[in-house]
Design an enzyme around this catalytic site. Structure first.
Site, PDB file in Angstrom:
ATOM      1  N   ARG A 112      45.610  22.130 -13.900  1.00 23.72           N
ATOM      2  CA  ARG A 112      45.797  23.577 -13.847  1.00 23.72           C
ATOM      3  C   ARG A 112      45.182  24.132 -12.565  1.00 23.72           C
ATOM      4  NH1 ARG A 112      44.499  26.090 -19.844  1.00 23.72           N
ATOM      5  NH2 ARG A 112      46.121  24.954 -21.007  1.00 23.72           N
ATOM      6  N   ASP A 124      44.202  27.338 -10.015  1.00 26.73           N
ATOM      7  CA  ASP A 124      43.804  28.735 -10.135  1.00 26.73           C
ATOM      8  C   ASP A 124      44.757  29.642  -9.368  1.00 26.73           C
ATOM      9  OD1 ASP A 124      41.601  28.031 -11.643  1.00 26.73           O
ATOM     10  OD2 ASP A 124      40.226  28.008  -9.932  1.00 26.73           O
ATOM     11  N   ARG A 144      36.548  24.025  -4.692  1.00 25.11           N
ATOM     12  CA  ARG A 144      36.224  25.193  -3.874  1.00 25.11           C
ATOM     13  C   ARG A 144      34.716  25.375  -3.737  1.00 25.11           C
ATOM     14  NH1 ARG A 144      39.151  29.664  -6.993  1.00 25.11           N
ATOM     15  NH2 ARG A 144      38.024  30.979  -5.494  1.00 25.11           N
TER      16      ARG A 144
END
Length: 246
Positions: free
Chosen positions: A50, A52, A196
């Site tokens: 998944r 973002d 990230r």
């Protein structure tokens, strides 16, 4: 029921992430909507990873099963016709009944693109993070080496009660030439915002906000508050899910 695998790429700029959410535009919502229109039935998909909001994919994988008879060539052509220019399905194949896009995956590879330049490039601004030029590139490389191996990455993930944050990283390196510098990382799996946050840590170390020798201690803490005092999370638009291994 027969199981099918779809390999796709997408520009995540216009989506609120991959996972379907009520009232907002998502990749899963677009994909399942297109499958419903072509097959005339509700289709539930599974996904390898998944992503973002704002994150892109070059090698995303989804799977689904259906009792509806599927003409694979027609379905592939129809999906690409319905999905427009932001999503492209480049492969659709029937697979073994045991295949599951998420649980069958053994690795995921992400690429994070950065630009070290005085001015940003408007032609790549949706896909590349324009970082300050006043960074120590040698420290960026040194920091990324700490991520290799099996660690608790809880310091770099949004915590989810009952979910492990232990991950096994087999590749972690920065590559590039000139002003372009890209972070490549491969692991068995990733937790929410992990890549990230790792990019952000490299950036903070390279600017002198965090000492490189403090990184192992930060990792050992295993909780988000350990990334002190800055704890930058790199913006989503530089990140691309590059490849999924099976």
């Amino acid at each position: 029921m027969p199981v099918f695998r779809l390999d796709l790429a997408y520009d995540g700029s216009g989506f609120r992430g991959y996972a379907k959410q009520a009232g907002v535009r998502t990749v899963q919502g677009e994909m399942e909507g297109a499958l419903r229109r072509v097959l005339g039935a509700e289709i539930r998909t599974a996904v390898a990873g998944r992503t973002d909001a704002g994150v892109h994919a070059r090698g995303q994988v989804i799977s689904f099963s259906t009792s509806v008879e599927v003409d694979q060539r027609r379905l592939l052509r129809s999906l690409n016709g319905l999905l427009g220019s932001e999503i492209a399905v480049h492969r659709l194949v029937a697979v073994d009944d045991s295949f599951h896009a998420r649980f069958s995956a053994t690795s995921r590879t992400y690429r994070y693109r950065t630009l070290l330049a005085q001015t940003l490039d408007p032609l790549t601004r949706n896909f590349v993070w324009h970082m300050d030029t006043d960074v120590d590139v040698a420290l960026i490389h040194k920091t990324s080496a700490f991520f290799i191996g099996e660690h608790d990455f809880g310091s770099f993930c949004r915590s989810v009660p009952g979910k492990s944050t232990i991950r096994r990283v087999s590749r972690s390196e920065w590559l590039g030439a000139g002003d372009e510098l890209d972070f490549w990382i491969t692991a068995n799996a990733f937790c929410h915002q992990m890549v990230r946050s790792l990019v952000g840590l490299c950036y903070d170390v390279a600017r002198g906000h965090i000492g490189a020798d403090d990184v192992p201690e930060i990792m050992e803490r295993g909780h988000r508050t350990g990334v002190a005092p800055v704890g930058t999370v790199a913006p989503p638009h530089g990140l691309t899910l590059w490849e999924v291994g099976y």
